[in-house]
Design a protein around this motif. Structure first.
Motif, PDB file in Angstrom:
ATOM      1  N   TRP A 423       0.829  -1.206   0.000  1.00  0.00           N
ATOM      2  CA  TRP A 423       0.000   0.000   0.000  1.00  0.00           C
ATOM      3  C   TRP A 423       0.864   1.257   0.000  1.00  0.00           C
ATOM      4  O   TRP A 423       0.476   2.280  -0.585  1.00  0.00           O
ATOM      5  CB  TRP A 423      -0.948  -0.017   1.191  1.00  0.00           C
ATOM      6  N   GLN A 424       2.027   1.204   0.643  1.00  0.00           N
ATOM      7  CA  GLN A 424       2.941   2.349   0.576  1.00  0.00           C
ATOM      8  C   GLN A 424       3.409   2.574  -0.857  1.00  0.00           C
ATOM      9  O   GLN A 424       3.493   3.716  -1.333  1.00  0.00           O
ATOM     10  CB  GLN A 424       4.142   2.105   1.494  1.00  0.00           C
ATOM     11  N   GLU A 425       3.688   1.483  -1.547  1.00  0.00           N
ATOM     12  CA  GLU A 425       4.188   1.576  -2.921  1.00  0.00           C
ATOM     13  C   GLU A 425       3.128   2.125  -3.865  1.00  0.00           C
ATOM     14  O   GLU A 425       3.392   3.038  -4.654  1.00  0.00           O
ATOM     15  CB  GLU A 425       4.658   0.195  -3.395  1.00  0.00           C
ATOM     16  N   VAL A 426       1.909   1.587  -3.789  1.00  0.00           N
ATOM     17  CA  VAL A 426       0.861   2.036  -4.711  1.00  0.00           C
ATOM     18  C   VAL A 426       0.360   3.424  -4.337  1.00  0.00           C
ATOM     19  O   VAL A 426      -0.134   4.173  -5.192  1.00  0.00           O
ATOM     20  CB  VAL A 426      -0.304   1.021  -4.762  1.00  0.00           C
ATOM     21  N   CYS A 427       0.480   3.801  -3.058  1.00  0.00           N
ATOM     22  CA  CYS A 427       0.136   5.168  -2.657  1.00  0.00           C
ATOM     23  C   CYS A 427       1.127   6.152  -3.266  1.00  0.00           C
ATOM     24  O   CYS A 427       0.741   7.199  -3.799  1.00  0.00           O
ATOM     25  CB  CYS A 427       0.120   5.278  -1.137  1.00  0.00           C
ATOM     26  N   ALA A 428       2.419   5.807  -3.204  1.00  0.00           N
ATOM     27  CA  ALA A 428       3.442   6.670  -3.798  1.00  0.00           C
ATOM     28  C   ALA A 428       3.243   6.806  -5.306  1.00  0.00           C
ATOM     29  O   ALA A 428       3.564   7.848  -5.897  1.00  0.00           O
ATOM     30  CB  ALA A 428       4.823   6.113  -3.497  1.00  0.00           C
ATOM     31  N   ALA A 429       2.691   5.757  -5.917  1.00  0.00           N
ATOM     32  CA  ALA A 429       2.418   5.801  -7.355  1.00  0.00           C
ATOM     33  C   ALA A 429       1.079   6.454  -7.665  1.00  0.00           C
ATOM     34  O   ALA A 429       0.686   6.533  -8.832  1.00  0.00           O
ATOM     35  CB  ALA A 429       2.440   4.379  -7.924  1.00  0.00           C
ATOM     36  N   ASP A 430       0.386   6.895  -6.608  1.00  0.00           N
ATOM     37  CA  ASP A 430      -0.900   7.597  -6.750  1.00  0.00           C
ATOM     38  C   ASP A 430      -1.948   6.747  -7.461  1.00  0.00           C
ATOM     39  O   ASP A 430      -2.714   7.230  -8.290  1.00  0.00           O
ATOM     40  CB  ASP A 430      -0.702   8.919  -7.500  1.00  0.00           C
ATOM     41  N   ALA A 432      -5.446   4.491  -7.647  1.00  0.00           N
ATOM     42  CA  ALA A 432      -6.800   4.813  -7.188  1.00  0.00           C
ATOM     43  C   ALA A 432      -7.046   4.289  -5.775  1.00  0.00           C
ATOM     44  O   ALA A 432      -6.874   3.096  -5.503  1.00  0.00           O
ATOM     45  CB  ALA A 432      -7.817   4.202  -8.152  1.00  0.00           C
ATOM     46  N   ASN A 433      -7.440   5.192  -4.901  1.00  0.00           N
ATOM     47  CA  ASN A 433      -7.836   4.875  -3.523  1.00  0.00           C
ATOM     48  C   ASN A 433      -6.709   4.294  -2.674  1.00  0.00           C
ATOM     49  O   ASN A 433      -6.945   3.887  -1.537  1.00  0.00           O
ATOM     50  CB  ASN A 433      -9.020   3.895  -3.492  1.00  0.00           C
ATOM     51  N   ALA A 434      -5.499   4.227  -3.198  1.00  0.00           N
ATOM     52  CA  ALA A 434      -4.418   3.554  -2.481  1.00  0.00           C
ATOM     53  C   ALA A 434      -4.039   4.293  -1.202  1.00  0.00           C
ATOM     54  O   ALA A 434      -3.842   3.675  -0.148  1.00  0.00           O
ATOM     55  CB  ALA A 434      -3.202   3.399  -3.384  1.00  0.00           C
ATOM     56  N   CYS A 435      -3.915   5.617  -1.276  1.00  0.00           N
ATOM     57  CA  CYS A 435      -3.504   6.371  -0.087  1.00  0.00           C
ATOM     58  C   CYS A 435      -4.588   6.331   0.987  1.00  0.00           C
ATOM     59  O   CYS A 435      -4.285   6.259   2.182  1.00  0.00           O
ATOM     60  CB  CYS A 435      -3.184   7.813  -0.463  1.00  0.00           C
ATOM     61  N   GLU A 436      -5.849   6.365   0.568  1.00  0.00           N
ATOM     62  CA  GLU A 436      -6.940   6.261   1.542  1.00  0.00           C
ATOM     63  C   GLU A 436      -6.879   4.920   2.265  1.00  0.00           C
ATOM     64  O   GLU A 436      -7.077   4.838   3.495  1.00  0.00           O
ATOM     65  CB  GLU A 436      -8.294   6.408   0.846  1.00  0.00           C
ATOM     66  N   ARG A 437      -6.603   3.846   1.504  1.00  0.00           N
ATOM     67  CA  ARG A 437      -6.504   2.518   2.116  1.00  0.00           C
ATOM     68  C   ARG A 437      -5.306   2.440   3.058  1.00  0.00           C
ATOM     69  O   ARG A 437      -5.381   1.821   4.122  1.00  0.00           O
ATOM     70  CB  ARG A 437      -6.362   1.462   1.016  1.00  0.00           C
ATOM     71  N   SER A 468       2.551  12.796   2.227  1.00  0.00           N
ATOM     72  CA  SER A 468       1.136  12.815   1.887  1.00  0.00           C
ATOM     73  C   SER A 468       0.956  12.732   0.384  1.00  0.00           C
ATOM     74  O   SER A 468       0.519  13.668  -0.260  1.00  0.00           O
ATOM     75  CB  SER A 468       0.476  14.090   2.429  1.00  0.00           C
ATOM     76  N   PRO A 469       1.321  11.589  -0.206  1.00  0.00           N
ATOM     77  CA  PRO A 469       1.252  11.435  -1.668  1.00  0.00           C
ATOM     78  C   PRO A 469      -0.164  11.651  -2.179  1.00  0.00           C
ATOM     79  O   PRO A 469      -1.132  11.213  -1.565  1.00  0.00           O
ATOM     80  CB  PRO A 469       1.706   9.991  -1.895  1.00  0.00           C
ATOM     81  N   GLY A 470      -0.250  12.317  -3.290  1.00  0.00           N
ATOM     82  CA  GLY A 470      -1.543  12.487  -3.919  1.00  0.00           C
ATOM     83  C   GLY A 470      -2.440  13.482  -3.212  1.00  0.00           C
ATOM     84  O   GLY A 470      -3.601  13.641  -3.583  1.00  0.00           O
ATOM     85  N   GLY A 471      -1.952  14.155  -2.196  1.00  0.00           N
ATOM     86  CA  GLY A 471      -2.790  15.115  -1.480  1.00  0.00           C
ATOM     87  C   GLY A 471      -3.985  14.468  -0.823  1.00  0.00           C
ATOM     88  O   GLY A 471      -5.079  15.024  -0.786  1.00  0.00           O
ATOM     89  N   THR A 472      -3.797  13.256  -0.312  1.00  0.00           N
ATOM     90  CA  THR A 472      -4.907  12.505   0.258  1.00  0.00           C
ATOM     91  C   THR A 472      -5.505  13.197   1.472  1.00  0.00           C
ATOM     92  O   THR A 472      -6.716  13.207   1.669  1.00  0.00           O
ATOM     93  CB  THR A 472      -4.430  11.095   0.658  1.00  0.00           C
TER      94      THR A 472
END
Length: 554
Positions: A423-430, A432-437, A468-472
């Motif tokens: 989840w850290q990896e896919v959040c950094a890649a922005d 869908a919904n990864a940072c929220e998860r 805070s990747p993606g401005g979540t």
């Protein structure tokens, strides 16, 4: 149609009462003896209020007392009403009330299956066993309330195991906190009243529209969502702790086969699972992240498609109708999960809200099936299989489907969403919904006293886009300091440093204690796991720092 029933009568004769004898006596003809049973049940509920489990909470105690007092008042009111009827010749026979013993397999078989789920789940999550006295109280209330409700409208009450699957089904998905437990009794009353009063004509007979437990769950879920009072319940804990029981998917699959064999509901459960599995897989392929957080089909949803939507009385009876009904449940859960998440409310209601809507759609489904079967081309697909043999074929296909899901690691095996580094990896890649998860998972683990997770949450809320990747999330200095303070209290050193100097934004790898919480895969905390096994598990989850530790400890 139930093939095996046992009949008997208590408090009255099986044949119609002797109207002439009742009319000529000029006395109250209501057999008051029959009211001894609801009185005994009410008194038992009253006595339960004095056991230690109930005495722990004054509000729980008064909930029991209030429920017993309400049932007693209803009995007195009904007896007085029947006495008034009995004084006239025309009303004498109408005042008769009796019990008819009817034991339906669909009730006691399903109740035994549900009880096995409670037993297995409770063995691994103690609050379930602590809840047993409250479960008994609900059964006492349900029997008495259902009895009085039935007698207020007709002469006979069918005494059997009917309330068991209703109460068990409700409690497998939702129960209220002790201080609000009176709402549990109201929910039960709503379920039985929905069964009694909300009816329609179907297949030439008057029958209830809604599955009683699904109606109660759906109605109260809607109220809880609108009022924002989910915290009054154990709902989120119930949905998340099923996976504390090892191999819970396999267990539910095996006990579900029993229900499928006896009541031919394989197409309902199987199609629901198939639709969810396919749609989850398509979403994951398109976005690179799982649709559901840590499974293709959440365990609570898997339970629901076996033991919540399969009531034969409120679902289609034709094979095609059952397949459509199950498929719509899978689609409904999929859409509701997205919708509830989008509006920022708990997503565990997804499996509960769509069932009453599906019950309302049954006649439309029947009409669609009838129109399809009337088409000339449909006769090409007709087979002369015996219904029982057809169900066995459906069960075989379902076994194969579950086997495929298990082989692909989509049931009890390790799931992609179990790994925080993913989840850290896919959040950094922005994605869908990864940072929220990611934030959702870290919030859960911080609540479980992981200092590492609390520190990571604090970093998300620092200004200037730090972590805070993606401005979540929006910067919130006060909230960040709160999380750092919590991490420091849990003796996670970077949290203490960030508390004093938040501009530094210090990170560190999880400690051994943190790993025992972060690697649960939805199961129990790994407090007794040997260190080398723990770090090997962490390495398999993508924690690179742990791979060297794992190798050096061998």
């Amino acid at each position: 149609m139930v093939s095996a029933q046992k009949h008997g009568v208590i408090g009255g004769r099986r044949n119609k009462p002797d109207r002439s004898a009742s009319a000529g006596s000029g006395k109250v003809s209501t057999p008051l003896q029959v009211f001894q049973l609801p009185f005994v049940l009410t008194f038992a509920l009253f006595l339960l209020a004095f056991i230690p489990r109930v005495q722990q909470s004054p509000l729980l105690f008064w909930s029991f007392i209030g429920a017993a007092a309400t049932l007693l008042a209803l009995q007195i009111a009904l007896i007085l009403q029947l006495r008034r009827l009995a004084v006239s010749d025309a009303g004498a026979a109408m005042s008769q009330r009796h019990l008819q013993i009817i034991l339906r397999p669909q009730h006691y078989v399903q109740a035994m299956v549900q009880a096995s789920v409670f037993a297995y789940w409770g063995y691994h999550w103690q609050p379930v066993y602590d809840h047993v006295p409250l479960l008994v109280a609900q059964l006492l209330f349900a029997y008495t309330f259902d009895m009085l409700l039935s007698w207020s409208r007709r002469e006979s009450y069918a005494l059997g195991f009917g309330p068991f699957p209703i109460i068990f089904s409700i409690n497998l998905f939702l129960w209220f906190q002790d201080d609000w437990f009176y709402m549990q009794f109201l929910m039960i009353a709503a379920g039985f009243m929905g069964k009694e009063f909300i009816r329609w004509q179907r297949d030439g007979r008057l029958t209830h529209i809604f599955n009683p437990s699904a109606f109660a769950l759906g109605l109260f879920s809607l109220v809880l969502l609108v009022t924002g009072t989910t915290e009054l319940t154990w709902g989120p804990e119930i949905a998340s702790t099923l996976t504390l029981a090892p191999n819970i998917y396999t267990f539910l699959f095996l006990v579900g086969l029993i229900v499928m064999y006896f009541f031919s509901i394989t197409l309902v459960a199987g199609m629901a699972a198939l639709v969810l599995f396919i749609m989850s897989a398509l979403y994951s392929t398109a976005t690179g992240v799982p649709y559901f957080l840590d499974s293709e089909i959440p365990a609570a949803v898997f339970l629901g498609l076996h033991l919540l939507i399969t009531d034969p009385s409120t679902s289609p009876r034709t094979p095609l109708g059952k397949a459509l009904f199950g498929g719509l449940y899978g689609l409904g859960v999929f859409v509701l999960y997205w919708l509830l998440g989008a509006i920022g409310v708990p997503t565990f209601y997804d499996k509960l809200l769509c069932v009453p809507l599906l019950n309302l759609s049954v006649r439309v489904i029947d009409q669609v099936v009838h129109s399809i079967r009337a088409q000339p081309w449909w006769s090409v697909w007709q087979q002369d299989f015996v219904p029982r043999r057809t169900n066995l074929i459906h069960m075989f296909v379902w076994v194969m489907l579950f086997g495929v899901m298990t082989t692909l690691g989509r049931t009890d095996g390790r799931h992609t969403g179990d790994a925080l580094p993913f989840w850290q990896e896919v959040c950094a890649a922005d994605r869908a919904n990864a940072c929220e998860r990611l934030i959702q998972l870290e919030s859960t683990y911080c609540g479980d006293n992981s200092g590492w997770a609390c520190n990571e949450l604090g970093l998300h809320y620092l200004p200037d886009g730090i972590s805070s990747p993606g401005g979540t999330v929006e910067a919130d200095h006060e909230l960040a300091i709160g999380y750092f303070s919590r991490a420091c209290e849990l003796r996670f050193q970077p949290g203490c440093i960030n508390l004093l100097e938040p501009d530094i934004a210090v990170r560190a790898d999880p400690r051994e204690l943190d790993l025992r919480l972060l690697l649960r895969e939805g199961g129990q905390n790994l407090l007794e796991t040997p260190e080398n096994e723990l770090y090997g598990r962490a390495c398999a989850h993508g924690w690179e720092f742990a791979c060297g530790r794992s190798a050096s400890s061998l």
